[in-house]
Design a protein around this motif. Structure first.
Motif, PDB file in Angstrom:
ATOM      1  N   UNK A   1       0.916  -1.139  -0.103  1.00  0.00           N
ATOM      2  CA  UNK A   1       0.039   0.035   0.108  1.00  0.00           C
ATOM      3  C   UNK A   1       0.887   1.061  -0.066  1.00  0.00           C
ATOM      4  N   UNK A   2       1.960   1.193   0.676  1.00  0.00           N
ATOM      5  CA  UNK A   2       2.932   2.409   0.592  1.00  0.00           C
ATOM      6  C   UNK A   2       3.355   2.601  -0.749  1.00  0.00           C
ATOM      7  N   UNK A   3       3.668   1.563  -1.291  1.00  0.00           N
ATOM      8  CA  UNK A   3       4.433   1.745  -2.849  1.00  0.00           C
ATOM      9  C   UNK A   3       2.947   2.211  -3.573  1.00  0.00           C
ATOM     10  N   UNK A   4       1.774   1.820  -3.618  1.00  0.00           N
ATOM     11  CA  UNK A   4       0.601   2.263  -4.259  1.00  0.00           C
ATOM     12  C   UNK A   4       0.873   3.776  -4.158  1.00  0.00           C
ATOM     13  N   UNK A   5       0.684   4.333  -2.736  1.00  0.00           N
ATOM     14  CA  UNK A   5       0.502   5.803  -2.473  1.00  0.00           C
ATOM     15  C   UNK A   5       1.621   6.421  -3.338  1.00  0.00           C
ATOM     16  N   UNK A   6       2.899   6.047  -3.365  1.00  0.00           N
ATOM     17  CA  UNK A   6       4.032   6.776  -3.869  1.00  0.00           C
ATOM     18  C   UNK A   6       3.851   6.847  -5.605  1.00  0.00           C
ATOM     19  N   UNK A   7       3.030   5.525  -5.838  1.00  0.00           N
ATOM     20  CA  UNK A   7       3.007   5.418  -7.386  1.00  0.00           C
ATOM     21  C   UNK A   7       2.061   6.545  -7.935  1.00  0.00           C
ATOM     22  N   UNK A   8       0.727   6.689  -7.099  1.00  0.00           N
ATOM     23  CA  UNK A   8      -0.219   7.585  -7.181  1.00  0.00           C
ATOM     24  C   UNK A   8       0.344   9.242  -7.408  1.00  0.00           C
ATOM     25  N   UNK A   9       1.079   9.261  -6.097  1.00  0.00           N
ATOM     26  CA  UNK A   9       1.559  10.652  -5.999  1.00  0.00           C
ATOM     27  C   UNK A   9       2.534  11.046  -7.049  1.00  0.00           C
ATOM     28  N   UNK A  10       3.342  10.189  -7.467  1.00  0.00           N
ATOM     29  CA  UNK A  10       4.165  10.277  -8.768  1.00  0.00           C
ATOM     30  C   UNK A  10       3.755  10.580  -9.764  1.00  0.00           C
ATOM     31  N   UNK A  11       2.732   9.807 -10.137  1.00  0.00           N
ATOM     32  CA  UNK A  11       1.972   9.845 -11.225  1.00  0.00           C
ATOM     33  C   UNK A  11       1.093  11.134 -11.496  1.00  0.00           C
ATOM     34  N   UNK A  12       0.721  11.806 -10.331  1.00  0.00           N
ATOM     35  CA  UNK A  12      -0.039  12.834 -10.157  1.00  0.00           C
ATOM     36  C   UNK A  12       0.710  14.172 -10.772  1.00  0.00           C
TER      37      UNK A  12
ATOM     38  N   UNK B   1      -2.924  12.693   9.266  1.00  0.00           N
ATOM     39  CA  UNK B   1      -2.377  11.658   9.719  1.00  0.00           C
ATOM     40  C   UNK B   1      -2.942  10.551   8.829  1.00  0.00           C
ATOM     41  N   UNK B   2      -3.958  10.798   8.452  1.00  0.00           N
ATOM     42  CA  UNK B   2      -4.964   9.497   7.509  1.00  0.00           C
ATOM     43  C   UNK B   2      -4.591  10.048   6.007  1.00  0.00           C
ATOM     44  N   UNK B   3      -3.622  10.906   5.688  1.00  0.00           N
ATOM     45  CA  UNK B   3      -3.226  11.072   4.331  1.00  0.00           C
ATOM     46  C   UNK B   3      -3.306   9.868   3.471  1.00  0.00           C
ATOM     47  N   UNK B   4      -2.452   8.903   3.770  1.00  0.00           N
ATOM     48  CA  UNK B   4      -1.998   7.809   3.029  1.00  0.00           C
ATOM     49  C   UNK B   4      -3.310   7.129   2.652  1.00  0.00           C
ATOM     50  N   UNK B   5      -4.021   6.823   3.970  1.00  0.00           N
ATOM     51  CA  UNK B   5      -5.343   6.049   3.624  1.00  0.00           C
ATOM     52  C   UNK B   5      -6.268   6.735   2.893  1.00  0.00           C
ATOM     53  N   UNK B   6      -6.343   8.092   2.758  1.00  0.00           N
ATOM     54  CA  UNK B   6      -7.275   8.784   2.214  1.00  0.00           C
ATOM     55  C   UNK B   6      -6.786   8.688   0.406  1.00  0.00           C
ATOM     56  N   UNK B   7      -5.591   8.809   0.253  1.00  0.00           N
ATOM     57  CA  UNK B   7      -5.195   8.722  -0.992  1.00  0.00           C
ATOM     58  C   UNK B   7      -5.645   7.248  -1.712  1.00  0.00           C
ATOM     59  N   UNK B   8      -5.335   6.132  -0.863  1.00  0.00           N
ATOM     60  CA  UNK B   8      -5.727   4.902  -1.444  1.00  0.00           C
ATOM     61  C   UNK B   8      -7.168   4.674  -1.650  1.00  0.00           C
ATOM     62  N   UNK B   9      -8.014   5.369  -0.591  1.00  0.00           N
ATOM     63  CA  UNK B   9      -9.380   5.082  -0.881  1.00  0.00           C
ATOM     64  C   UNK B   9      -9.950   6.000  -2.017  1.00  0.00           C
ATOM     65  N   UNK B  10      -9.358   7.028  -2.574  1.00  0.00           N
ATOM     66  CA  UNK B  10      -9.600   7.856  -3.511  1.00  0.00           C
ATOM     67  C   UNK B  10      -9.528   7.027  -4.788  1.00  0.00           C
ATOM     68  N   UNK B  11      -8.149   6.437  -4.695  1.00  0.00           N
ATOM     69  CA  UNK B  11      -8.023   5.834  -5.856  1.00  0.00           C
ATOM     70  C   UNK B  11      -8.849   4.382  -6.192  1.00  0.00           C
ATOM     71  N   UNK B  12      -9.362   3.806  -5.161  1.00  0.00           N
ATOM     72  CA  UNK B  12     -10.154   2.615  -5.123  1.00  0.00           C
ATOM     73  C   UNK B  12     -11.716   3.159  -5.601  1.00  0.00           C
ATOM     74  N   UNK B  13     -11.968   4.346  -5.133  1.00  0.00           N
ATOM     75  CA  UNK B  13     -13.350   4.747  -5.780  1.00  0.00           C
ATOM     76  C   UNK B  13     -13.019   5.269  -7.075  1.00  0.00           C
ATOM     77  N   UNK B  14     -12.105   5.805  -7.586  1.00  0.00           N
ATOM     78  CA  UNK B  14     -11.805   6.240  -9.114  1.00  0.00           C
ATOM     79  C   UNK B  14     -11.587   5.069  -9.862  1.00  0.00           C
TER      80      UNK B  14
END
Length: 323
Positions: free
Chosen positions: A131-142, A213-226
């Motif tokens: 999940x940590x790699x997922x967050x970094x991937x999303x931020x990088x691609x953003x 503090x929930x920033x990473x969890x929120x990024x992952x949840x946003x990606x799931x919804x998208x």
């Protein structure tokens, strides 16, 4: 407790279970093993969920860190012996002075070796992305790529490739290994600011956690919804095209706005075989060319190696040879 949490997360994902709906895991599992915490955790998980007889490991020694690379290889060999897993070692070398991104080269070598092994044994390939790699991937691609698809992150399944650890964090894989008494190797290049991903991890990721503090969890949840919403949009585009690889310009103009943009992007990506999000920015130019061109034929480069072809009032996309 952490061992059970990580194993439960892997079970919920279903990618390593024989009862997975598409039956992929009934095939052997090839674990890409670097020797780092994530891949060590993944190998132990695969053995726990599938049994050692269904699991094998692949380690690629790039020889980029001298004695440290050889120490990584020995560590992986000892771990596989400990877990009763067959290990395949591939040694690769990069030509001196070869141009291009070093990490991209290593990734291409690693995945090519894994897919070759998987195809030989009719297996699936398991990668240790968390999940940590997922967050970094999303931020990088953003930061680096336009378009909605840039925010979707890595897929849990792509052909033979599966990522069973997307539901757990890097901290959890480390805690899992400690609880299981499994040692791992640290690659100092993972902390080098030379690489963009590392700068995202230690700069942007840290800054976001300080904001909330929930920033990473929120990024992952946003990606799931998208991703869920993208499936709906993709079906809408497919219904609009009705299996065709072209569309009448008059129909494209009727669609207007977001749907016209998505249709153009879909046609471009069908031709390219990869993402071409920038094609959606050319809708108005395409329509204007159609208005001015009458029954003539016109081409317009829309990004990547794709050109929009307007002919007899219809839009199609053609793939161009690499530059």
């Amino acid at each position: 407790m952490i061992v059970q949490q990580v194993r439960d997360a892997a079970r919920r994902g279903g990618l390593l279970l024989p009862t997975h709906p598409n039956d992929l895991p009934t095939h052997p599992v090839v674990v890409m093993l670097s020797g780092g915490r994530d891949s060590v955790c993944l190998l132990d998980l695969a053995v726990a969920l599938r049994g050692e007889e269904s699991v094998r490991a692949l380690h690629v020694n790039y020889g980029l860190r001298g004695a440290e690379s050889d120490a990584d290889e020995r560590h992986c060999a000892a771990l596989c012996e400990q877990l009763g897993v067959e290990l395949e070692i591939v040694r690769a070398s990069r030509a001196r002075g070869e141009a291009g991104n070093l990490q991209a080269w290593a990734r291409d070598v690693r995945y090519a070796a894994a897919i070759e092994l998987a195809e030989r044994d009719d297996a699936i390939v398991a990668a240790g992305h968390t999940a940590s790699d997922q967050v970094e991937t999303i931020l990088y691609r953003l930061a680096a790529s336009p378009g909605r698809r840039a925010l979707l992150g890595m897929r849990a399944e792509e052909g033979r490739l599966v990522r069973p650890l997307l539901g757990v964090t890097r901290e959890q894989t480390g805690a899992y290994c400690q609880a299981r008494g499994l040692r791992w190797r640290e690659d100092e290049s993972n902390d080098s600011g030379v690489y963009a991903r590392v700068r995202v991890r230690h700069g942007l990721g840290k800054a976001l956690r300080e904001v909330h503090p929930a920033a990473e969890a929120n990024v992952l949840r946003t990606a799931q919804l998208l991703r869920e919403e993208t499936e709906l949009l993709d079906r809408l585009v497919a219904d609009t095209l009705q299996g065709c690889r072209s569309i009448a310009l008059a129909r494209l103009e009727e669609l207007g706005g977001a749907l016209a943009r998505l249709v153009v992007v879909s046609l471009a990506e069908q031709a390219a075989g990869t993402y071409v999000p920038q094609a959606g920015d050319r809708v108005e130019e395409i329509l204007e060319l159609g208005r001015r061109g009458g029954s003539g034929s016109f081409d317009l480069h829309v990004g990547g190696n794709v050109s929009a072809r307007i002919e007899d009032g219809r839009l199609s996309m053609v793939r161009l040879p690499p530059r």
